[in-house]
Motif scaffolding. Structure first.
Motif: not given
Length: 618
Positions: A92-101
């Motif tokens: 539930n953030t603007d980056y859910s599904g768009r980031i990778q660490v």
């Protein structure tokens, strides 16, 4: 479970603090900023290390947070946390599904896919080593979107140089860029700087709903006359990752209105010199814009305006020498003027002296002149019967003969203007008594009897002589040709030869007479039974001549032989008779010789073939 976690965590932290001095401390390094194009992927590295690698903790936690750029009061939002056993992306953030660490021995890296404009934020990396302590760093993510190519529009209406304040010249717009692009104006590739009273630049920045920036710039400029040939353009500059780029617009030209300060008047046509009858086109042009309407006049008549059909063109048709003079033109709203000298060249008709025709006597002299008034230098050439006689305006005729009679033409031309030419003529008549055309005054002819002979008589003179024929020896004749022109009469008579004939051609006029005589010797015609041909006639004549020569040779031989034998005595006076024997044969030859005191003749009297004769007969 959560309650147990809240109970055990303080205890865990207390134990770690008691043993703080026994563990190595954590250190963390991050870039100050990372730049990326809109839509690309962004990698934000976070490098960490421990001061004592041998005593680094076996358990530590990594967390990523995000916060709006340059807004310290805004809350931070965690987007990722994890340790060596598990990694979790917050929901539930603007980056859910768009980031990778991703992590390794040297650190961790946050990758953001499909970067948006609102991703331009501060990203925090936090490493919590528990007993080793914690460390935190941040990186500013900058997002760039190049704008569209600039669009320039110039003012289509004319701009007057008389405007006292700067006037709008052009506008330039760059749309949908991020961050905000900048616009610079250029005149002939030289940048324009804002100058009060001369150059103003009005900037309008619009933030679109898509967070893009659109920039519109209006150039206000105080134009001068030299700007009529100037080109204006705008250049948009914008940031990209690691650099600044620029894009230049098209160039536009503006219409500048300025007053007329110089006027020029010239002859458009015809090319070269002008002659009477030409159509002359005078064109007037000034240096003002828009081109003004001109007024034409002549310097001799300044108060009279000449009619112009096209505003800047004056037509003169057809021109004469009276149209020569100084012509002027000037704009309606100005006193500045242009002028030129128009010279209309002319050539008057040739005047020949003597005029039309002139009568002169044989042997006289005459001087003829030919003159034509012209505005240019002329050249005069005299002709007779298509042949050139001489050059110059004077023609000298000396010792006139009948051949002098005729039409003399003078042609006057203008070498510098060949289209100008004229001519004149004089008709010369030579008076005198009749004169035979030809040199023979007596003609000897031989002709066979019965044939026709043509006798020609041609006489010249003025007044025109009259001809008459006088023929003796033939009654059968007639005139077959009788023709005459102004100076020469020609007559031909056909005469039948019957005997020796004489003919006389008599020519006479008021100034004298002339005679041409003909003598015709008649030759008898030879007839033969056989048809006669020229070749056979020639052969017969040759045979007769040869036989005559042979007879003469034989006769001469006989006489010489008798003289040697003494048969033919010769005496100087008195008469001698030579007699033969009484009895003569019929082959005897009887010759009588007579001599007197003045001359001697030997006559062959007779050749006898027959009876005897007595002395008296001999």
């Amino acid at each position: 479970m959560a309650r147990m976690h809240r109970t055990l965590l303080p205890l865990f932290l207390h134990i770690c603090l008691l043993n703080w001095s026994a563990w190595a401390k954590v250190e963390l390094t991050m870039h100050e900023g990372v730049e990326v194009y809109l839509g690309d992927s962004a990698q934000i590295p976070c490098q960490y290390s421990f001061t004592d690698a041998d005593n680094k903790p076996s358990f530590f936690m990594i967390q990523w947070f995000v916060r709006a750029f340059r807004q310290p009061a805004s809350p931070r939002v965690r987007i990722f946390y994890g340790d060596d056993k598990q990694q979790m992306v917050d929901n539930n953030t603007d980056y859910s599904g768009r980031i990778q660490v991703t992590s390794d021995q040297q650190g961790t890296q946050l990758t953001i896919q499909d970067v948006h404009l609102n991703d331009e934020r501060e990203f925090f990396c936090q490493v919590n080593g528990l007993v080793a302590g914690s460390a935190e760093g941040k990186t500013h993510l900058r997002v760039f979107a190049p704008p569209e190519a600039p669009v320039i529009e110039g003012v289509t209406t004319g701009i007057s140089v008389t405007n006292e304040v700067p006037t709008k010249v052009a506008s330039c717009e760059a749309r949908n860029g991020y961050p905000k692009p900048n616009i610079t104006w250029y005149r002939n590739s030289m940048p324009l700087m804002s100058t009060p009273g001369y150059v103003n630049m009005l900037i309008l920045v619009t933030r679109e709903s898509s967070d893009f920036f659109s920039v519109q710039s209006t150039l206000q400029y105080k134009v001068v006359k030299e700007d009529k040939d100037a080109h204006f353009s705008c250049e948009v500059s914008f940031f990209v990752p690691g650099a600044i780029r620029t894009v230049e617009s098209n160039r536009v030209n503006i219409t500048v209105h300025y007053p007329t300060t110089m006027v020029e008047l010239w002859k458009e046509s015809p090319q070269g010199l002008v002659k009477e009858g030409d159509t002359v086109e005078l064109r007037c042009q000034g240096d003002g814009n828009p081109p003004p309407v001109f007024i034409f006049n002549r310097e001799q008549e300044l108060d009279v305006d000449l009619e112009s059909n096209h505003g800047d063109v004056l037509m003169l048709s057809p021109v004469s020498r009276k149209d020569s003079g100084i012509y002027q033109c000037r704009p309606l709203d100005s006193e500045v003027k242009g002028e030129m000298q128009l010279t209309v060249h002319y050539l008057d008709p040739a005047v020949v002296v003597p005029k039309d025709s002139e009568v002169m006597l044989k042997g006289e002299d005459l001087t003829a002149t030919c003159n034509a008034l012209s505005s240019l230098k002329t050249s005069t050439v005299w002709y007779k019967d298509g042949k050139q006689l001489g050059k110059g305006n004077t023609l000298h005729l000396k010792d006139a003969t009948y051949e002098t009679t005729g039409e003399y033409i003078c042609e006057v031309t203008v070498p510098s203007l060949p289209a100008l030419h004229t001519s004149g003529s004089v008709h010369i008549i030579v008076q005198g008594g009749p004169q035979l055309v030809g040199v023979e005054q007596e003609v000897q002819l031989e002709e066979a009897t019965g044939r026709m002979v043509n006798l020609s008589c041609e006489v010249q003179g003025h007044p025109l002589p009259s001809l008459s024929w006088s023929i003796v020896g033939s009654q059968n004749w007639q005139e077959v040709v009788n023709k005459a022109n102004e100076h020469i009469i020609h007559s031909v008579v056909s005469v039948k030869v019957t005997s020796d004939t004489s003919a006389v051609c008599n020519a006479s006029n008021d100034l004298g007479t002339e005679v041409k005589a003909f003598s015709i010797k008649a030759i008898p015609r030879v007839t033969s039974a056989a048809p006669f041909s020229p070749a056979e006639g020639s052969g017969v004549i040759i045979v007769v001549i040869i036989l005559c020569l042979l007879l003469l040779a034989i006769l001469g031989s006989v006489l010489y032989f008798l003289h040697k034998k003494g048969k033919i005595p010769c005496g100087r006076s008195g008469k001698q008779e030579i007699s033969t024997k009484e009895k003569a044969t019929k082959d005897d030859i009887v010759v009588e010789m007579k001599t007197n005191t003045k001359n001697e003749e030997a006559v062959l009297l007779k050749a006898v073939n027959g009876d005897k004769k007595g002395p008296s007969d001999q």
